[in-house]
Design a protein around this motif. Sequence first.
Motif, PDB file in Angstrom:
ATOM      1  N   GLY A  57      45.895  86.742  64.894  1.00  0.00           N
ATOM      2  CA  GLY A  57      47.343  86.848  64.892  1.00  0.00           C
ATOM      3  C   GLY A  57      48.073  85.524  64.983  1.00  0.00           C
ATOM      4  O   GLY A  57      49.303  85.494  65.043  1.00  0.00           O
ATOM      5  N   ILE A  58      47.314  84.431  64.994  1.00  0.00           N
ATOM      6  CA  ILE A  58      47.913  83.100  65.113  1.00  0.00           C
ATOM      7  C   ILE A  58      47.900  82.444  63.736  1.00  0.00           C
ATOM      8  O   ILE A  58      46.847  82.362  63.080  1.00  0.00           O
ATOM      9  CB  ILE A  58      47.157  82.232  66.141  1.00  0.00           C
ATOM     10  CG1 ILE A  58      47.415  82.750  67.563  1.00  0.00           C
ATOM     11  CG2 ILE A  58      47.585  80.787  66.044  1.00  0.00           C
ATOM     12  CD1 ILE A  58      46.612  83.905  68.005  1.00  0.00           C
ATOM     13  N   SER A  59      49.047  81.987  63.272  1.00  0.00           N
ATOM     14  CA  SER A  59      49.164  81.502  61.899  1.00  0.00           C
ATOM     15  C   SER A  59      48.703  80.064  61.720  1.00  0.00           C
ATOM     16  O   SER A  59      48.222  79.690  60.651  1.00  0.00           O
ATOM     17  CB  SER A  59      50.622  81.626  61.425  1.00  0.00           C
ATOM     18  OG  SER A  59      51.488  80.868  62.255  1.00  0.00           O
ATOM     19  N   SER A  60      48.835  79.224  62.761  1.00  0.00           N
ATOM     20  CA  SER A  60      48.477  77.808  62.641  1.00  0.00           C
ATOM     21  C   SER A  60      48.314  77.222  64.031  1.00  0.00           C
ATOM     22  O   SER A  60      48.591  77.889  65.043  1.00  0.00           O
ATOM     23  CB  SER A  60      49.574  77.042  61.890  1.00  0.00           C
ATOM     24  OG  SER A  60      50.741  76.939  62.700  1.00  0.00           O
ATOM     25  N   VAL A  61      47.909  75.949  64.096  1.00  0.00           N
ATOM     26  CA  VAL A  61      47.734  75.306  65.396  1.00  0.00           C
ATOM     27  C   VAL A  61      49.062  75.126  66.116  1.00  0.00           C
ATOM     28  O   VAL A  61      49.099  74.924  67.334  1.00  0.00           O
ATOM     29  CB  VAL A  61      47.033  73.940  65.236  1.00  0.00           C
ATOM     30  CG1 VAL A  61      45.605  74.119  64.768  1.00  0.00           C
ATOM     31  CG2 VAL A  61      47.812  73.029  64.288  1.00  0.00           C
ATOM     32  N   ASP A  62      50.166  75.199  65.391  1.00  0.00           N
ATOM     33  CA  ASP A  62      51.490  75.035  65.996  1.00  0.00           C
ATOM     34  C   ASP A  62      52.073  76.363  66.499  1.00  0.00           C
ATOM     35  O   ASP A  62      53.106  76.375  67.164  1.00  0.00           O
ATOM     36  CB  ASP A  62      52.459  74.421  64.990  1.00  0.00           C
ATOM     37  CG  ASP A  62      52.012  73.034  64.540  1.00  0.00           C
ATOM     38  OD1 ASP A  62      51.568  72.258  65.419  1.00  0.00           O
ATOM     39  OD2 ASP A  62      52.104  72.732  63.340  1.00  0.00           O
ATOM     40  N   ASP A  63      51.410  77.456  66.173  1.00  0.00           N
ATOM     41  CA  ASP A  63      51.855  78.788  66.596  1.00  0.00           C
ATOM     42  C   ASP A  63      51.393  79.019  68.038  1.00  0.00           C
ATOM     43  O   ASP A  63      50.191  79.066  68.311  1.00  0.00           O
ATOM     44  CB  ASP A  63      51.257  79.836  65.653  1.00  0.00           C
ATOM     45  CG  ASP A  63      51.698  81.260  65.975  1.00  0.00           C
ATOM     46  OD1 ASP A  63      52.339  81.465  67.023  1.00  0.00           O
ATOM     47  OD2 ASP A  63      51.389  82.155  65.172  1.00  0.00           O
ATOM     48  N   LEU A  64      52.332  79.177  68.953  1.00  0.00           N
ATOM     49  CA  LEU A  64      51.985  79.311  70.367  1.00  0.00           C
ATOM     50  C   LEU A  64      51.793  80.760  70.803  1.00  0.00           C
ATOM     51  O   LEU A  64      51.777  81.064  71.997  1.00  0.00           O
ATOM     52  CB  LEU A  64      53.042  78.631  71.235  1.00  0.00           C
ATOM     53  CG  LEU A  64      53.122  77.105  71.099  1.00  0.00           C
ATOM     54  CD1 LEU A  64      54.119  76.524  72.086  1.00  0.00           C
ATOM     55  CD2 LEU A  64      51.756  76.465  71.283  1.00  0.00           C
ATOM     56  N   THR A  65      51.644  81.667  69.838  1.00  0.00           N
ATOM     57  CA  THR A  65      51.239  83.028  70.188  1.00  0.00           C
ATOM     58  C   THR A  65      49.854  82.968  70.834  1.00  0.00           C
ATOM     59  O   THR A  65      48.972  82.240  70.366  1.00  0.00           O
ATOM     60  CB  THR A  65      51.174  83.910  68.926  1.00  0.00           C
ATOM     61  OG1 THR A  65      52.431  83.866  68.261  1.00  0.00           O
ATOM     62  CG2 THR A  65      50.822  85.340  69.288  1.00  0.00           C
ATOM     63  N   LEU A  66      49.636  83.697  71.897  1.00  0.00           N
ATOM     64  CA  LEU A  66      48.331  83.705  72.556  1.00  0.00           C
ATOM     65  C   LEU A  66      47.370  84.639  71.822  1.00  0.00           C
ATOM     66  O   LEU A  66      47.788  85.655  71.258  1.00  0.00           O
ATOM     67  CB  LEU A  66      48.462  84.149  74.009  1.00  0.00           C
ATOM     68  CG  LEU A  66      49.104  83.136  74.962  1.00  0.00           C
ATOM     69  CD1 LEU A  66      49.402  83.786  76.309  1.00  0.00           C
ATOM     70  CD2 LEU A  66      48.203  81.921  75.150  1.00  0.00           C
ATOM     71  N   PRO A  67      46.084  84.329  71.813  1.00  0.00           N
ATOM     72  CA  PRO A  67      45.109  85.223  71.189  1.00  0.00           C
ATOM     73  C   PRO A  67      44.976  86.521  71.979  1.00  0.00           C
ATOM     74  O   PRO A  67      45.352  86.603  73.153  1.00  0.00           O
ATOM     75  CB  PRO A  67      43.813  84.408  71.241  1.00  0.00           C
ATOM     76  CG  PRO A  67      43.988  83.499  72.414  1.00  0.00           C
ATOM     77  CD  PRO A  67      45.446  83.143  72.425  1.00  0.00           C
ATOM     78  N   ASN A  68      44.423  87.520  71.336  1.00  0.00           N
ATOM     79  CA  ASN A  68      44.186  88.814  71.976  1.00  0.00           C
ATOM     80  C   ASN A  68      42.774  88.802  72.564  1.00  0.00           C
ATOM     81  O   ASN A  68      41.790  88.829  71.829  1.00  0.00           O
ATOM     82  CB  ASN A  68      44.331  89.934  70.943  1.00  0.00           C
ATOM     83  CG  ASN A  68      44.117  91.309  71.550  1.00  0.00           C
ATOM     84  OD1 ASN A  68      44.307  91.493  72.757  1.00  0.00           O
ATOM     85  ND2 ASN A  68      43.711  92.263  70.732  1.00  0.00           N
ATOM     86  N   CYS A  69      42.672  88.763  73.873  1.00  0.00           N
ATOM     87  CA  CYS A  69      41.373  88.620  74.538  1.00  0.00           C
ATOM     88  C   CYS A  69      40.926  89.943  75.157  1.00  0.00           C
ATOM     89  O   CYS A  69      41.717  90.637  75.813  1.00  0.00           O
ATOM     90  CB  CYS A  69      41.431  87.547  75.615  1.00  0.00           C
ATOM     91  SG  CYS A  69      41.767  85.884  74.987  1.00  0.00           S
ATOM     92  N   ASP A  70      39.667  90.283  74.936  1.00  0.00           N
ATOM     93  CA  ASP A  70      39.076  91.510  75.468  1.00  0.00           C
ATOM     94  C   ASP A  70      37.994  91.131  76.478  1.00  0.00           C
ATOM     95  O   ASP A  70      36.954  90.586  76.108  1.00  0.00           O
ATOM     96  CB  ASP A  70      38.468  92.329  74.325  1.00  0.00           C
ATOM     97  CG  ASP A  70      37.809  93.615  74.810  1.00  0.00           C
ATOM     98  OD1 ASP A  70      37.817  93.877  76.025  1.00  0.00           O
ATOM     99  OD2 ASP A  70      37.264  94.346  73.962  1.00  0.00           O
TER     100      ASP A  70
END
Length: 357
Positions: free
Chosen positions: A300-313
């Motif tokens: 869900g993260i578009s680039s290194v500049d995207d500060l959306t957090l990953p979805n961790c399980d």
Amino acid sequence: MPYWEYAMDSTLYDDWQDSVIFNDDWFGDNSPGNDLHELNTGRWGDVLVPLGDSYKEWSIAETSSLNPFVNGRGHLRSPWNNNPSRYIGRYNSTYGAAEIDMPSCSIIYECYSSVDLGKMLNCLNGVTHGPVHVKIGGAWDDSDQYTEFDDAVEFLKSVDRVLLFKLLWRTGYTRCPTACDDVDECTCSIPQQYLVSYGAKEILVNSGVWDVHSTILKKFIDSQLLSVLKIIQDPGVVGDMFTSAASFDPIFWPLHGQIERIIGLKRIKLMTDNDILFEEGWSFYNDDNRVLNGVCDWSGISSVDDLTLPNCDFSGAQSCWGHNADDVLEWSNFINNNEIYSNKDFYDFIHPWNEKL
């Protein structure tokens, strides 16, 4: 393949670093004294870590992962290890501490005595060859950020600092530069946006760092927790043997030959001694909470500049690709039949009595 009986060296020498294996005409100084801890003399003194130009193009969304191959200096190294030098790095301590002992023969025998393959591999990874990687790789940092802490926080000057950093990095809370000029500081850091949105304690809890050292951390006020984060947000410089680039260090190869010999001996004994109890069913164990126990999806993260957090399980329902019996290896065609190998296939292939070896 040569092998190094490193457990014997811990007995034969008053100091394992005096082993002949570290002579210049063997595998070189285990802790070069120059400022950058470069292995730049002896037989392997001209070995340089390759440039990672062929691996710079990377889609986070398509691979569900950050680029694992290239650091901010453009070297084919762990992406968070921004060592400015291309020489192999070695240092015999972690941030000035030398708390890990070299494995002894009794430790090797303890692993050999495991009753199943998964526990044996976990033991060999964690308490035999793992400490050797750390003792030769090491880590260093010229900063003075430890000054406000007393001896109660010694984990900030130990192997734990690297492992806790990786928890922050894998869960997305600290970000590392992908391109640095020679004059740049080139360090990983927690974006200010995260510090404002979540606060220090929530970041420590969500990343798993809190669980590792909760006894100490729960005594700290918010400003102290922030100071802890500021230290572990970047690992400084880590010697190559303590990273995913370990195989560029020539001493990596005899170290791993020793592990294969131990497993091979166990398999021979299993074939020849009816009293040996050993279950060879494939299994993967992780009993160290300093290692991420789960999987983080970066799709869900578009680039290194995207500060959306990953979805961790962290439920335990998933494990990283490469740990499972049927996961296919990148290496193949060992006997020129265009064959491919899963983990289990390769384990079968390296049996000491395989006539095709």
